[in-house]
Design an enzyme around this catalytic site. Structure first.
Site, PDB file in Angstrom:
ATOM      1  N   THR A   1       7.299  -2.569  10.887  1.00 57.55           N
ATOM      2  CA  THR A   1       6.740  -1.289  11.333  1.00 57.55           C
ATOM      3  C   THR A   1       5.218  -1.318  11.169  1.00 57.55           C
ATOM      4  O   THR A   1       4.580  -0.258  11.150  1.00 57.55           O
ATOM      5  CB  THR A   1       7.308  -0.106  10.504  1.00 57.55           C
TER       6      THR A   1
ATOM      7  N   ALA B   1       7.360   5.064  14.572  1.00 56.58           N
ATOM      8  CA  ALA B   1       7.526   5.268  13.125  1.00 56.58           C
ATOM      9  C   ALA B   1       6.956   6.596  12.634  1.00 56.58           C
ATOM     10  O   ALA B   1       7.516   7.225  11.749  1.00 56.58           O
ATOM     11  CB  ALA B   1       6.915   4.109  12.348  1.00 56.58           C
TER      12      ALA B   1
ATOM     13  N   GLU C   1       2.869  -5.360  23.313  1.00 59.84           N
ATOM     14  CA  GLU C   1       3.369  -3.993  23.205  1.00 59.84           C
ATOM     15  C   GLU C   1       2.778  -3.187  24.356  1.00 59.84           C
ATOM     16  O   GLU C   1       1.553  -3.195  24.490  1.00 59.84           O
ATOM     17  CB  GLU C   1       2.957  -3.412  21.852  1.00 59.84           C
TER      18      GLU C   1
ATOM     19  N   ARG D   1       2.267  -3.959  12.587  1.00 57.76           N
ATOM     20  CA  ARG D   1       1.684  -4.190  13.907  1.00 57.76           C
ATOM     21  C   ARG D   1       2.370  -5.421  14.492  1.00 57.76           C
ATOM     22  O   ARG D   1       2.658  -6.381  13.767  1.00 57.76           O
ATOM     23  CB  ARG D   1       0.182  -4.432  13.822  1.00 57.76           C
TER      24      ARG D   1
ATOM     25  N   HIS E   1       7.625   1.898  18.987  1.00 56.17           N
ATOM     26  CA  HIS E   1       6.497   2.297  18.125  1.00 56.17           C
ATOM     27  C   HIS E   1       6.543   3.807  17.824  1.00 56.17           C
ATOM     28  O   HIS E   1       5.607   4.547  18.155  1.00 56.17           O
ATOM     29  CB  HIS E   1       5.152   1.916  18.773  1.00 56.17           C
TER      30      HIS E   1
ATOM     31  N   GLY F   1       0.856  -1.193   0.000  1.00 55.00           N
ATOM     32  CA  GLY F   1       0.000   0.000   0.000  1.00 55.00           C
ATOM     33  C   GLY F   1       0.886   1.235   0.000  1.00 55.00           C
ATOM     34  O   GLY F   1       2.020   1.214  -0.488  1.00 55.00           O
ATOM     35  N   ARG F   2       0.339   2.318   0.572  1.00 55.76           N
ATOM     36  CA  ARG F   2       1.075   3.600   0.557  1.00 55.76           C
ATOM     37  C   ARG F   2       2.480   3.477   1.150  1.00 55.76           C
ATOM     38  O   ARG F   2       3.469   3.927   0.564  1.00 55.76           O
ATOM     39  CB  ARG F   2       0.300   4.654   1.365  1.00 55.76           C
ATOM     40  N   ILE F   3       2.579   2.840   2.337  1.00 51.91           N
ATOM     41  CA  ILE F   3       3.882   2.814   3.021  1.00 51.91           C
ATOM     42  C   ILE F   3       4.821   1.808   2.346  1.00 51.91           C
ATOM     43  O   ILE F   3       6.013   2.071   2.173  1.00 51.91           O
ATOM     44  CB  ILE F   3       3.705   2.522   4.531  1.00 51.91           C
TER      45      ILE F   3
END
Ligand code: DGY
Length: 327
Positions: A238, A290, A269, A240, A288, A157-159
């Site tokens: 990065t 990013a 987490e 989940r 966490h 996707g975008r990332i």
């Protein structure tokens, strides 16, 4: 006219708080730690809108306690696995998230982790601080090259695509896996080759995860799939934490099934200080962060505020997760 009542579950950048304060009767949770469940449920009673974080679970209990006047849950994150979206939709509660604004910042951090793990930056830093640096060592802290290597992107996707852009600058070969194959134009733009996951894992020198957490992706990187990776491979997460089976990862790092891992997200987490992953030199963990650039967190805050304010005014959210509630 009475102002809408809202709860903001942590202090967020002023870019978000200022417009909320101006338009709403607002309670902001002041502690650095998230509100404990009881405090959260008490604080949201009678609210028209709630600005949540990924540490707040939004489920039927939450929605019952908030009451039938609740119009919007605005999540300060692009991910929304903490929100039972179907339960919100059933009650006509709009859910918002913050897509787009954190894409490049998140990819920057994923790239940082990739580079740091490859070139053993945290190990080197510890080595110097521990007073072990006595001479230039021809065999000291060697790692793989990043340039020219093969990057396997899981979730395009975008990332994921932002990672591919960075990889291009390093002359890397890019292979990817996604539930949906990208268009020919996107594949051509990044010179990226689609593969099944079992095709990608044995070929990638670096595997970077960019999928949403869902029932399908929970435990996606398990013992069997870690076993398909190269013994020299490095895993970057990065996305989940639960996308990776943590104990399987510990075993793989200890046994040398893969070379190293670099994690921004973990399961559980936060990771307790005595967790076996923390004891491993070949595992780098950051908390966490990013999306944690000042500008990006400011944009996320202003976007989350815009969703909250639109929701309490009965308007369509700028970035709704459940647009189906608008018919
Ligand atoms: C998100 O937005 O989902 C990140 O995990 C936190 O920025």
């Amino acid at each position: 006219m009475t102002k809408p009542k809202v709860f903001v579950s942590r202090i967020i950048p002023e870019e978000g708080l200022a417009p909320i304060r101006a338009a709403c009767e607002v309670e902001i949770w002041q502690d650095e730690l998230p509100p404990p469940r009881d405090a959260l449920l008490t604080a949201i009673e009678g609210c028209d809108g709630v600005l949540t974080l990924l540490t707040d679970k939004v489920d039927d209990e939450f929605l019952d306690r908030a009451g039938p006047q609740l119009k919007v849950v605005s999540n300060f994150a692009v991910g929304f696995d903490n929100v039972d979206v179907a339960a919100c939709t059933k009650r006509g509660v709009a859910v918002g998230n913050t897509p787009g604004v954190l894409t490049e910042t998140t990819a920057d951090l994923a790239w940082t982790l990739l580079m740091a793990a490859a070139r053993r930056i945290t190990e080197g830093d510890r080595y110097v601080r521990d007073g072990k640096w006595k001479t230039w060592g021809p065999m000291l802290l060697m790692g793989p090259d990043v340039h020219g290597a093969t990057l396997g992107i899981v979730g395009f996707g975008r990332i994921g695509q932002a990672m591919a852009r960075r990889a291009k600058g390093f002359g890397m070969r890019v292979i990817y896996h996604d539930l949906q194959r990208a268009s020919k134009a996107v594949e051509a733009e990044y010179d990226a080759t689609y593969m099944t996951l079992d095709g990608l894992l044995p070929q990638a020198d670096f595997v970077s995860l960019h999928v949403n957490l869902s029932p399908e992706t929970k435990g996606l990187i398990n013992a069997e799939r870690l076993g398909w990776m190269k013994p020299t491979a490095i895993l970057i997460n990065t996305a989940r934490g639960p996308v990776v089976d943590s104990m399987a990862l510990v075993a793989a790092l200890e046994a040398g099934t893969i070379a190293a891992a670099a994690l921004d997200v973990t399961d559980p987490e936060p990771l307790p200080a005595d967790h076996p992953l923390i004891g491993l030199d070949n595992c780098l963990v950051v908390p966490h962060i990013a999306s944690a650039s000042r500008v990006t967190r400011g944009k996320m805050a202003s976007m989350a505020a815009a969703n909250l304010l639109a929701g309490v005014r009965g308007k369509r959210l700028p970035t709704p997760v459940n647009p189906e509630i608008y018919g």
